[in-house]
Scaffold this motif. Structure first.
Motif, PDB file in Angstrom:
ATOM      1  N   LYS A 106      48.852  49.042  40.355  1.00 24.57           N
ATOM      2  CA  LYS A 106      47.883  49.934  39.718  1.00 24.57           C
ATOM      3  C   LYS A 106      48.124  51.349  40.204  1.00 24.57           C
ATOM      4  CE  LYS A 106      44.268  46.481  39.488  1.00 24.57           C
ATOM      5  NZ  LYS A 106      42.942  46.103  39.957  1.00 24.57           N
ATOM      6  N   THR A 107      48.152  52.286  39.303  1.00 26.33           N
ATOM      7  CA  THR A 107      48.379  53.661  39.721  1.00 26.33           C
ATOM      8  C   THR A 107      47.066  54.322  40.101  1.00 26.33           C
ATOM      9  OG1 THR A 107      48.369  54.325  37.427  1.00 26.33           O
ATOM     10  CG2 THR A 107      50.514  53.962  38.457  1.00 26.33           C
ATOM     11  N   TYR A 116      46.030  43.752  48.139  1.00 28.54           N
ATOM     12  CA  TYR A 116      46.659  42.675  48.901  1.00 28.54           C
ATOM     13  C   TYR A 116      45.570  41.843  49.579  1.00 28.54           C
ATOM     14  CZ  TYR A 116      49.718  40.443  52.366  1.00 28.54           C
ATOM     15  OH  TYR A 116      50.378  39.543  53.147  1.00 28.54           O
ATOM     16  N   TYR A 117      44.846  41.097  48.789  1.00 29.51           N
ATOM     17  CA  TYR A 117      43.811  40.180  49.271  1.00 29.51           C
ATOM     18  C   TYR A 117      42.740  40.855  50.117  1.00 29.51           C
ATOM     19  CZ  TYR A 117      47.446  36.912  47.891  1.00 29.51           C
ATOM     20  OH  TYR A 117      48.408  36.248  47.195  1.00 29.51           O
ATOM     21  N   ALA A 118      42.497  42.135  49.868  1.00 29.61           N
ATOM     22  CA  ALA A 118      41.507  42.899  50.641  1.00 29.61           C
ATOM     23  C   ALA A 118      41.713  42.696  52.137  1.00 29.61           C
ATOM     24  CB  ALA A 118      40.093  42.538  50.224  1.00 29.61           C
ATOM     25  N   ARG A 119      42.947  42.772  52.559  1.00 29.24           N
ATOM     26  CA  ARG A 119      43.334  42.535  53.949  1.00 29.24           C
ATOM     27  C   ARG A 119      42.883  43.686  54.841  1.00 29.24           C
ATOM     28  NH1 ARG A 119      47.378  39.399  56.796  1.00 29.24           N
ATOM     29  NH2 ARG A 119      46.908  39.932  58.930  1.00 29.24           N
ATOM     30  N   ILE A 120      42.069  43.394  55.826  1.00 32.39           N
ATOM     31  CA  ILE A 120      41.591  44.402  56.767  1.00 32.39           C
ATOM     32  C   ILE A 120      42.727  44.740  57.728  1.00 32.39           C
ATOM     33  CG2 ILE A 120      39.985  44.864  58.646  1.00 32.39           C
ATOM     34  CD1 ILE A 120      38.013  42.957  57.199  1.00 32.39           C
ATOM     35  N   PHE A 121      43.020  46.032  57.869  1.00 31.61           N
ATOM     36  CA  PHE A 121      44.033  46.423  58.849  1.00 31.61           C
ATOM     37  C   PHE A 121      43.441  47.201  60.010  1.00 31.61           C
ATOM     38  CE2 PHE A 121      44.412  49.421  55.281  1.00 31.61           C
ATOM     39  CZ  PHE A 121      44.255  50.646  55.913  1.00 31.61           C
ATOM     40  N   PHE A 149      53.327  46.142  55.274  1.00 27.00           N
ATOM     41  CA  PHE A 149      53.755  45.288  54.158  1.00 27.00           C
ATOM     42  C   PHE A 149      53.349  45.897  52.831  1.00 27.00           C
ATOM     43  CE2 PHE A 149      52.878  41.962  51.051  1.00 27.00           C
ATOM     44  CZ  PHE A 149      54.126  41.359  50.970  1.00 27.00           C
ATOM     45  N   VAL A 150      52.109  46.352  52.740  1.00 28.92           N
ATOM     46  CA  VAL A 150      51.614  46.912  51.480  1.00 28.92           C
ATOM     47  C   VAL A 150      52.304  48.240  51.159  1.00 28.92           C
ATOM     48  CG1 VAL A 150      49.590  47.892  50.328  1.00 28.92           C
ATOM     49  CG2 VAL A 150      49.415  45.734  51.551  1.00 28.92           C
ATOM     50  N   LYS A 175      48.801  49.351  45.836  1.00 32.67           N
ATOM     51  CA  LYS A 175      48.849  50.041  47.130  1.00 32.67           C
ATOM     52  C   LYS A 175      47.585  50.838  47.422  1.00 32.67           C
ATOM     53  CE  LYS A 175      53.840  50.366  47.217  1.00 32.67           C
ATOM     54  NZ  LYS A 175      54.977  51.226  47.468  1.00 32.67           N
ATOM     55  N   SER A 176      46.528  50.628  46.653  1.00 34.22           N
ATOM     56  CA  SER A 176      45.272  51.337  46.906  1.00 34.22           C
ATOM     57  C   SER A 176      44.691  50.903  48.255  1.00 34.22           C
ATOM     58  CB  SER A 176      44.253  51.047  45.813  1.00 34.22           C
ATOM     59  OG  SER A 176      44.720  51.508  44.574  1.00 34.22           O
TER      60      SER A 176
END
Length: 183
Positions: A30-31, A75-80, A161-162, A171-172
């Motif tokens: 998605k842009t 990306y699966y709402a992955r918390i970083f 990774f993202v 990549k949002s």
């Protein structure tokens, strides 16, 4: 037809993969998705105040102390990075390491600099950094000396990774920023 490339896979016989010229140069992530409950600034930054602060208002050039959280949207709402949690390993105790910087500093992503201006101490602002804007990490990497940087290995791995993925991943990024202090 496109060029043929030979690709080696570990412990697998050689395979032939055809390059698809119709996919070249296209960003299938998605842009820019505009979220209706967020304010949209001309730069492309989307934000909303979760908690409106009552203290001093941050301005360009102020030294600030913030706590922040970040997660990927696609990306699966992955918390970083987790807010209000001890930073570091499982055994680091209750000590928190807050992010300290000067608003407008090049050492922080432009989205943070823009989001903090006008924010008041005690406030929590949620921002969305869309790909295709100049608000995020340079060259799709947080390793270029620009913060904020995840403090855990798993957080750095998820974000890397993202940002480094050239495939179909959105990549949002979503950040929650709490303005703790202006000095």
């Amino acid at each position: 037809m496109g060029q043929m490339a030979v690709v080696a896979w570990p412990r697998v016989a050689w395979s032939v993969v055809e390059e698809l010229p119709s996919l070249a140069g296209k960003d299938y992530g998605k842009t820019r998705t505009v979220y209706p409950d967020f304010e949209l600034r001309p730069s492309g930054l989307q934000y909303k105040d979760i908690v409106v602060g009552t203290g001093k208002e941050a301005r360009l050039g102020d030294d600030v102390v913030v706590d922040w959280a970040g997660c990927t949207i696609g990306y699966y709402a992955r918390i970083f990075e987790a807010r209000n949690k001890a930073k570091g390993g499982s055994f680091s105790g209750d000590d928190k390491v807050y992010l300290r910087f000067q608003v407008g500093n090049d050492g922080i992503i432009p989205a943070f600099n823009e989001a903090l201006q006008g924010m008041k101490v005690g406030g929590v602002r949620r921002i969305i950094v869309s790909p295709g804007t100049d608000l995020g990490y340079p060259e799709d990497s947080f390793d270029k000396g620009v913060g904020p940087r995840p403090t855990t290995f798993s957080g750095r791995r998820a974000l890397s990774f993202v940002l480094g993925n050239q495939g179909l991943i959105d990549k949002s990024l979503l950040f929650d920023i709490e303005l703790i202090k202006i000095s």
